[in-house]
Design an enzyme around this catalytic site. Sequence first.
Site, PDB file in Angstrom:
ATOM      1  N   GLN A   4       0.843  -1.203   0.000  1.00 42.01           N
ATOM      2  CA  GLN A   4       0.000   0.000   0.000  1.00 42.01           C
ATOM      3  C   GLN A   4       0.876   1.249   0.000  1.00 42.01           C
ATOM      4  O   GLN A   4       1.814   1.349   0.793  1.00 42.01           O
ATOM      5  CB  GLN A   4      -0.918   0.017   1.228  1.00 42.01           C
ATOM      6  CG  GLN A   4      -1.931   1.144   1.190  1.00 42.01           C
ATOM      7  CD  GLN A   4      -2.758   1.236   2.462  1.00 42.01           C
ATOM      8  OE1 GLN A   4      -2.245   1.646   3.510  1.00 42.01           O
ATOM      9  NE2 GLN A   4      -4.017   0.856   2.395  1.00 42.01           N
ATOM     10  N   TYR A  46      -6.322  10.352   4.844  1.00 42.14           N
ATOM     11  CA  TYR A  46      -5.054  10.747   4.219  1.00 42.14           C
ATOM     12  C   TYR A  46      -5.315  11.519   2.914  1.00 42.14           C
ATOM     13  O   TYR A  46      -6.454  11.747   2.533  1.00 42.14           O
ATOM     14  CB  TYR A  46      -4.181   9.508   4.004  1.00 42.14           C
ATOM     15  CG  TYR A  46      -3.735   8.883   5.308  1.00 42.14           C
ATOM     16  CD1 TYR A  46      -2.929   9.589   6.200  1.00 42.14           C
ATOM     17  CD2 TYR A  46      -4.129   7.589   5.662  1.00 42.14           C
ATOM     18  CE1 TYR A  46      -2.526   9.025   7.406  1.00 42.14           C
ATOM     19  CE2 TYR A  46      -3.723   7.026   6.872  1.00 42.14           C
ATOM     20  CZ  TYR A  46      -2.925   7.742   7.740  1.00 42.14           C
ATOM     21  OH  TYR A  46      -2.528   7.193   8.933  1.00 42.14           O
ATOM     22  N   ARG A  90      -7.748   1.470  -2.044  1.00 47.91           N
ATOM     23  CA  ARG A  90      -8.507   1.467  -0.792  1.00 47.91           C
ATOM     24  C   ARG A  90      -9.291   2.765  -0.710  1.00 47.91           C
ATOM     25  O   ARG A  90      -8.712   3.858  -0.718  1.00 47.91           O
ATOM     26  CB  ARG A  90      -7.590   1.320   0.420  1.00 47.91           C
ATOM     27  CG  ARG A  90      -8.389   1.168   1.717  1.00 47.91           C
ATOM     28  CD  ARG A  90      -7.552   0.753   2.910  1.00 47.91           C
ATOM     29  NE  ARG A  90      -8.152  -0.414   3.555  1.00 47.91           N
ATOM     30  CZ  ARG A  90      -7.844  -0.836   4.776  1.00 47.91           C
ATOM     31  NH1 ARG A  90      -6.921  -0.237   5.483  1.00 47.91           N
ATOM     32  NH2 ARG A  90      -8.434  -1.898   5.284  1.00 47.91           N
ATOM     33  N   ARG A 125      -7.494  -6.540  13.134  1.00 47.86           N
ATOM     34  CA  ARG A 125      -7.108  -6.565  14.545  1.00 47.86           C
ATOM     35  C   ARG A 125      -7.088  -7.962  15.152  1.00 47.86           C
ATOM     36  O   ARG A 125      -6.261  -8.257  16.005  1.00 47.86           O
ATOM     37  CB  ARG A 125      -8.012  -5.620  15.349  1.00 47.86           C
ATOM     38  CG  ARG A 125      -7.536  -4.171  15.273  1.00 47.86           C
ATOM     39  CD  ARG A 125      -8.562  -3.179  15.737  1.00 47.86           C
ATOM     40  NE  ARG A 125      -9.582  -2.986  14.716  1.00 47.86           N
ATOM     41  CZ  ARG A 125     -10.566  -2.105  14.802  1.00 47.86           C
ATOM     42  NH1 ARG A 125     -10.672  -1.360  15.889  1.00 47.86           N
ATOM     43  NH2 ARG A 125     -11.448  -1.966  13.836  1.00 47.86           N
TER      44      ARG A 125
END
Length: 331
Positions: free
Chosen positions: A101, A173, A220, A314
Amino acid sequence: MTYLKQPLENTKLPLKNRLVMPPMATAKSEADGNINQGILDYYDEKTKGGYLSLVIIEHSYVMREGKASEKQVSVAEDSVVDSLKRLSDLIHKNGCKTVMQINHAGSAAVKEVTGMDPVGPSAVSNPSKENAVVPASLDENGIKSIVSAFRDAAVRVKKAGFDGVEIHSAHGYLLNQFLSPLTNKRTDDYGGDITGRIKIHLEIISAIREAAGDFPILLRMGATDYREGGLTVEDSQKAAAAFEQAGVDMLDISGGMCRFALPGVQEPGYFAPYSAAVKEAVSIPVLVTGGITKASEAEAVLRDKKADLIGVGRAIYKDSAWAKNAMESLE
């Protein structure tokens, strides 16, 4: 065969099953962004046994100005290619495919890390970040240099032996800042309606495709800001369709200015309604992450055709045996 164990076929990035480890920042790299033994050990532990079909490596910065944090992985210089190759080789040896990424933090960057004042599409503080400063609005030359940086980073990823590259436009971002009407207040060709707000994305996709050839490109997308005045589902669908038409091979659905969670929403697969909406607009595979901690939850999302691939973050971060146990539980 269970849904999670079905191979993904008839795509540029064929996969042996539907289980993906999504990108999660480790903050383990060398100060200059090179891969070190700590990162190699981490990904070795997560991929042993080859139960994952795909591992998407944590966001890496495409230029110093866009560095998000200390000890973030770099794809900003040719000098990092050799260390990145060690990482792709290791993951392949463990039986998984891997994608890198690439990212620019934009107004989520801080001067203490980059040594430069942060930039963004507009002089608007970042709603995804506490105590965010107001960034300088990028001019067209600044945008062009960022497009070139993403292109060059993708070429490095290809040279390092990865199976594809993922453009990061989520979690507040820079590219997400262009996508979201909360942070993009531009009045030129890079602002306004969704067509203008994704102009930089389309330029990056085109530049990567031209430079890297038939290399798988993932994107993404923060498909919801989960805030009043934020990105609408309709705009996410229009953006997704445009990304597919531009040459994106897979979409990875997560959050925008809400980052990787939805405030007050806890149910497994909380981004699945958004991935389902995106799936209605495209024919390429759609990956979704968010709150899935059991194999049965992943199966439900796939069964209901809300996504084609499941990212478990997670749970795998906390338990390196999660993928093995999940797959074995379905036998």
